[in-house]
Scaffold this motif. Structure first.
Motif, PDB file in Angstrom:
ATOM      1  N   GLN A 189       0.833  -1.198   0.000  1.00  0.00           N
ATOM      2  CA  GLN A 189       0.000   0.000   0.000  1.00  0.00           C
ATOM      3  C   GLN A 189       0.871   1.254   0.000  1.00  0.00           C
ATOM      4  O   GLN A 189       0.573   2.227  -0.693  1.00  0.00           O
ATOM      5  CB  GLN A 189      -0.917  -0.011   1.218  1.00  0.00           C
ATOM      6  N   SER A 229       2.356   1.721  -3.437  1.00  0.00           N
ATOM      7  CA  SER A 229       1.303   2.154  -4.354  1.00  0.00           C
ATOM      8  C   SER A 229       1.061   3.657  -4.234  1.00  0.00           C
ATOM      9  O   SER A 229       0.899   4.358  -5.247  1.00  0.00           O
ATOM     10  CB  SER A 229       0.007   1.385  -4.050  1.00  0.00           C
ATOM     11  N   LYS A 230       1.070   4.160  -3.009  1.00  0.00           N
ATOM     12  CA  LYS A 230       0.887   5.599  -2.794  1.00  0.00           C
ATOM     13  C   LYS A 230       2.035   6.393  -3.401  1.00  0.00           C
ATOM     14  O   LYS A 230       1.829   7.440  -4.029  1.00  0.00           O
ATOM     15  CB  LYS A 230       0.770   5.892  -1.303  1.00  0.00           C
ATOM     16  N   ARG A 231       3.272   5.898  -3.196  1.00  0.00           N
ATOM     17  CA  ARG A 231       4.441   6.608  -3.735  1.00  0.00           C
ATOM     18  C   ARG A 231       4.389   6.657  -5.256  1.00  0.00           C
ATOM     19  O   ARG A 231       4.670   7.692  -5.869  1.00  0.00           O
ATOM     20  CB  ARG A 231       5.729   5.941  -3.252  1.00  0.00           C
ATOM     21  N   GLY A 256       1.743   6.499  -6.996  1.00  0.00           N
ATOM     22  CA  GLY A 256       0.624   7.366  -7.347  1.00  0.00           C
ATOM     23  C   GLY A 256       1.022   8.828  -7.439  1.00  0.00           C
ATOM     24  O   GLY A 256       0.495   9.577  -8.269  1.00  0.00           O
ATOM     25  N   TRP A 257       1.985   9.237  -6.596  1.00  0.00           N
ATOM     26  CA  TRP A 257       2.448  10.625  -6.620  1.00  0.00           C
ATOM     27  C   TRP A 257       3.178  10.970  -7.917  1.00  0.00           C
ATOM     28  O   TRP A 257       3.209  12.118  -8.333  1.00  0.00           O
ATOM     29  CB  TRP A 257       3.376  10.888  -5.435  1.00  0.00           C
ATOM     30  N   ARG A 285      -3.791  -2.815  -6.798  1.00  0.00           N
ATOM     31  CA  ARG A 285      -2.913  -1.656  -6.625  1.00  0.00           C
ATOM     32  C   ARG A 285      -2.171  -1.306  -7.912  1.00  0.00           C
ATOM     33  O   ARG A 285      -1.969  -0.131  -8.219  1.00  0.00           O
ATOM     34  CB  ARG A 285      -1.925  -1.927  -5.489  1.00  0.00           C
ATOM     35  N   GLU A 341      -4.452   0.590 -10.031  1.00  0.00           N
ATOM     36  CA  GLU A 341      -4.635   1.955  -9.525  1.00  0.00           C
ATOM     37  C   GLU A 341      -3.550   2.901 -10.035  1.00  0.00           C
ATOM     38  O   GLU A 341      -3.803   4.103 -10.188  1.00  0.00           O
ATOM     39  CB  GLU A 341      -4.637   1.937  -8.000  1.00  0.00           C
TER      40      GLU A 341
END
Length: 438
Positions: free
Chosen positions: A160, A163-165, A167-168, A193, A196
């Motif tokens: 997770q 995935s956030k990194r 996403g940036w 993910r 996403e």
């Protein structure tokens, strides 16, 4: 675009440099490490691959190398006229790979700079590149795509946090992800993910975790012989600390000291993740008043503590031990892989920091194949409980083993997919790949 990736990697290298120096100290052949990481290879190395169709598999460190082992063996057997080349980043992974794959070309993964990866591709000349887990190296992937070399991710996972990194920087990473031909991932959440952050669902297949397909390299008779040689007393009980990190040995030694008052036949085996720390650990053990031996020069029975100071030996010592503690879990490292202990039917104890293998540890807790301990006191309490109740320890170990058996089979699925991908030269769905292979 590659210019931007070069700048990004150069900035990253400033922070990475201290870690690189640490790894350089672990490698005896320092010149080879530096040269290969800059894409410079000996004539002998290039000649070994000359005229061959090459599958290049990249496995970062020890865990990925062991996970790749059955895949390398199957591809090496089934791909007639092909050769497997395997790269690692860490010296420990390199040492294990050279030991496990003596008939294959093993080398250091290049720095992800456009000129470096261009030289590496020219030297290896791969027909397929496989990245274990989710190693996204933009310049390598873009250069491979330009040369017409397909790239696939195998045993892929995406946390997770990662995935956030991603996403940036989605707009920067998207052109790279679009050039990866397939993602064979571990679980549904890994697929979700990846989608996403922009990976098309059509390029993703869920095949499971290859680390469950660990091989057993020691027979019951061999394990019994090893135990009788170094722990000859029939009353001996053996606790192993597997892949421990700095700070954890001190905790284990403290717990061992307390337990020895009640269980005088208890022995401790310490297997540091970084074997170069063995000398310091030896000093710490002896300063606590215990007799200590190192495995590299072991010839007599172990009185108190044994330190495994050679690479590639840990797995067979899980077969010898009665109880296992998994390192990297009482500190914020993320925990080491517990599957090797579980495959030998050992009860697994671990700390709270297991985010690297969260699903596996969650299943171990749910199915009572292992226990989480929050600190030194709880570790002592659970070990004492297991030592007082051998039947409970055996039952816990069997549940851990059953869990591993339940999730095996990913390597076979991945190998069948790759074989069919190479045969057809295009994207196919997993059911088609399996059908063709069968």
């Amino acid at each position: 675009m590659r210019f931007l990736y070069d700048i990004a990697f150069t900035l990253f290298s400033i922070f990475y440099f201290p870690f690189f120096l640490g790894r350089l100290r672990q490698e005896k052949e320092k010149g080879r490490l530096i040269a290969q990481r800059y894409g410079v290879f000996s004539k002998e190395f290039k000649n070994a691959l000359k005229g061959e169709k090459v599958v290049w598999i990249h496995a970062v460190s020890v865990g990925e190398v062991f996970a790749a082992r059955p895949l390398v063996e199957k591809l090496g057997k089934d791909l007639t006229g092909w050769k497997v080349a395997l790269s690692t980043v860490t010296p420990t992974g390199q040492a294990v790979a050279r030991k496990l794959f003596p008939g294959h070309s093993v080398f250091y993964f290049p720095f992800d700079l456009s000129g470096v990866v261009k030289r590496t591709l020219a030297a290896i000349k791969p027909s397929l590149i496989i990245l274990m887990e989710t190693e996204i190296w933009p310049n390598l992937i873009l250069a491979a795509h330009k040369d017409g070399v397909p790239v696939g991710v195998v045993n892929g996972r995406l946390s997770q946090a990662s995935s956030k990194r991603y996403g940036w920087i989605r707009s920067l990473i998207k052109p790279v992800l679009e050039r990866i031909n397939f993602f064979l991932v571990q679980f549904q959440w890994d697929s979700d993910r990846l989608q996403e952050i922009g990976v098309p669902a059509s390029r993703i297949e869920i095949t499971g975790n290859m680390k469950f397909d660990v091989t057993v390299d020691i027979s019951d008779d061999e394990a019994r012989s090893l135990r009788e040689k170094f722990f000859p007393s029939p009353k001996a009980r053996v606790l192993i600390g597997g892949s421990t990190h700095e700070g954890e040995e001190k905790i284990l030694i403290g717990v061992f000291r307390k337990l020895r008052f009640e269980f005088p036949e208890l022995k401790l085996v310490l297997a540091p993740r970084n074997v170069t720390r063995s000398g310091n650990i030896f000093d710490e053990v002896t300063e606590n008043g215990f007799r200590c031996k190192r495995y590299a020069n072991l010839s007599a029975p172990v009185e108190d503590v044994l330190i495994l100071d050679t690479m590639g030996e840990l797995k067979k010592w899980y077969a010898v031990a009665d109880l296992a503690f998994m390192g990297g879990s009482l500190i914020r490292h993320g925990g080491q892989n517990p599957i090797e202990a579980a495959i030998f039917k050992k009860p697994v104890l671990f700390g709270p920091h297991v985010f690297n293998f969260q699903m596996i540890y969650d299943r171990l807790k749910t199915e009572q194949g292992g226990y989480e301990v929050l600190n030194e006191t709880e570790l002592y309490d659970f070990l004492k409980k297991m030592l007082l109740a051998p039947a409970l320890a055996r039952q816990t170990g069997l549940k851990a083993y059953d869990l591993v058996q339940k999730y095996q089979g990913a390597t076979q699925k991945n190998a069948e997919f790759i074989l069919n991908f190479l045969k057809n030269g295009n994207r196919v769905s997993l059911p088609e790949a399996i059908g063709a292979a069968l």
